[in-house]
Design a protein around this motif. Structure first.
Motif, PDB file in Angstrom:
ATOM      1  N   VAL A 176       0.874  -1.177   0.000  1.00 17.82           N
ATOM      2  CA  VAL A 176       0.000   0.000   0.000  1.00 17.82           C
ATOM      3  C   VAL A 176       0.906   1.221   0.000  1.00 17.82           C
ATOM      4  O   VAL A 176       1.706   1.406   0.927  1.00 17.82           O
ATOM      5  N   ASP A 177       0.799   2.064  -1.041  1.00 17.62           N
ATOM      6  CA  ASP A 177       1.638   3.267  -1.063  1.00 17.62           C
ATOM      7  C   ASP A 177       0.939   4.401  -0.321  1.00 17.62           C
ATOM      8  O   ASP A 177      -0.175   4.249   0.184  1.00 17.62           O
ATOM      9  N   GLY A 178       1.604   5.566  -0.257  1.00 15.76           N
ATOM     10  CA  GLY A 178       1.126   6.646   0.595  1.00 15.76           C
ATOM     11  C   GLY A 178       0.005   7.492   0.031  1.00 15.76           C
ATOM     12  O   GLY A 178      -0.491   8.394   0.720  1.00 15.76           O
ATOM     13  N   ARG A 179      -0.443   7.224  -1.199  1.00 14.93           N
ATOM     14  CA  ARG A 179      -1.423   8.120  -1.808  1.00 14.93           C
ATOM     15  C   ARG A 179      -2.769   8.108  -1.092  1.00 14.93           C
ATOM     16  O   ARG A 179      -3.360   9.169  -0.842  1.00 14.93           O
ATOM     17  N   ARG A 180      -3.285   6.932  -0.758  1.00 15.58           N
ATOM     18  CA  ARG A 180      -4.609   6.890  -0.139  1.00 15.58           C
ATOM     19  C   ARG A 180      -4.590   7.479   1.271  1.00 15.58           C
ATOM     20  O   ARG A 180      -5.547   8.131   1.699  1.00 15.58           O
ATOM     21  N   MET A 181      -3.518   7.271   2.009  1.00 14.80           N
ATOM     22  CA  MET A 181      -3.407   7.896   3.329  1.00 14.80           C
ATOM     23  C   MET A 181      -3.422   9.410   3.199  1.00 14.80           C
ATOM     24  O   MET A 181      -4.102  10.109   3.958  1.00 14.80           O
TER      25      MET A 181
END
Length: 351
Positions: free
Chosen positions: A308-313
């Motif tokens: 999971v990369d940082g974009r959704r956070m």
């Protein structure tokens, strides 16, 4: 979260190509000015029809305060959301020194700004300056959101909630999980608080400066039953036992940054060897979003793990900031699409 610590500001050049920095004013005071780097200045997102009225005295100001801020995708997300919803507001990024941060906050409050996002290195200072704070901000010991009401400063922390939403969207569970957390800064505190509140059984913290990790553990779990500080030699066993491994360090912001697992001292082996010890269901989460494909995540994928990369956070913490500023959640899909377009433009510019 809004942005992880240590983002590269680039080498400043003259004139409009110079990234903003605190400047000396008469009498030795430190001031601040908005980022003016040509390729980073907020521009209207071509993917979103702008329904806002022209700027006027009624236009609402929102801001990003940090240092550096030239790398941030927050202006693109928020301005696209304002445009799509017709909200008469603008979002500006300000590079502010630690010494200038209190004056910047007071200035925004005096101007009647709706609120501000706060990024490194000011999140803990933001909480200390606030007149009021939410429970989740007090629990994490930091704030990434400030709202201004009648001259008062209200602090909130949406980084942890953004992390929890992103993890849930990926199909991972916090309840009963063992979480290995790399880093001990403001974002790491928010992530660990959210993990504990979400029912995580264990949070194992590794930081290159152990003092910060020890403070995080004591603040969030005084009993010492659920949060434990690791040494470099413990990482192999922690990766093998973790359900989630989270990078909350700055490593990954530069394309040539190593994985934080590979950068840790101690001679316990390469990051690739550590990932091979992970269980098949382990999920690797990186709070870095630019670039969104980091050495940390590439190593996890090579070992067959979900990532999971940082974009959704980032998107979720931004949307939740609207609750403090405007009493409603921001448009998540609009923000996510604007962030992706901004990242694409950034890649096209070679950033």
């Amino acid at each position: 979260m809004v942005d992880p610590p240590g983002a590269p500001a680039g080498a400043p050049g003259p004139g409009l190509d110079e990234a903003a920095r605190p400047v000396d004013r008469a009498g030795g005071r430190r001031g601040w000015r908005p980022v003016t780097r040509r390729e980073e200045r907020p521009v209207r997102d071509p993917g979103v029809p702008d329904q806002r009225p022209p700027v006027s005295p009624a236009t609402v100001l929102c801001a990003l305060l940090g240092s550096p801020v030239a790398h941030s995708g927050s202006p693109a997300m928020h301005d696209a959301a304002f445009a799509a919803t017709g909200r008469d507001a603008r979002y500006l990024a300000f590079d502010v020194s630690a010494a200038g941060f209190p004056a910047a906050v007071r200035g925004l409050a005096a101007l009647g700004a709706a609120g501000a996002n706060v990024t490194i290195p000011h999140k803990e200072q933001a909480l200390a300056l606030a007149d009021e704070a939410t429970d989740r901000a007090r629990r994490s010991g930091s704030a990434n959101v400030l709202a201004f009401r009648d001259g008062r400063v209200l602090a909130d922390d949406t980084d942890g909630a953004g992390f929890a939403r992103a993890v849930a969207e990926a199909g991972a569970r916090l309840e009963g999980a063992a979480l290995l957390l790399l880093g001990a800064g403001g974002a790491a505190r928010a992530v660990s608080a959210a993990a504990l509140d979400g029912g995580a059984a264990q949070v194992w913290v590794y930081n290159r400066s152990p003092e910060r990790a020890v403070k995080l553990a004591r603040d969030l779990d005084p009993s010492g039953r659920r949060v434990r500080v690791l040494e470099a030699g413990d990482l192999g066993g922690a990766v093998a036992g973790a359900d989630l491994v989270v990078n909350a360090t700055s490593l990954g912001l530069r394309p040539d940054d190593p994985s934080p697992l590979a950068a840790a001292p101690g001679g316990w082996g390469a990051a690739a060897d550590l990932w091979l010890q992970a269980r098949p269901g382990t999920v690797a989460v990186d709070i870095v979003y630019a670039p969104h494909d980091t050495a940390f995540l590439r190593g996890a994928r090579a070992a067959g793990l979900r990532t999971v990369d940082g974009r959704r956070m980032l998107v979720w913490q931004a949307a939740l900031a609207w609750e403090a500023w405007f009493g409603e959640t921001g448009p998540v899909d609009v923000m996510a699409a604007a962030l992706d377009r901004w990242l694409e433009r950034r890649r096209g510019a070679g950033a």
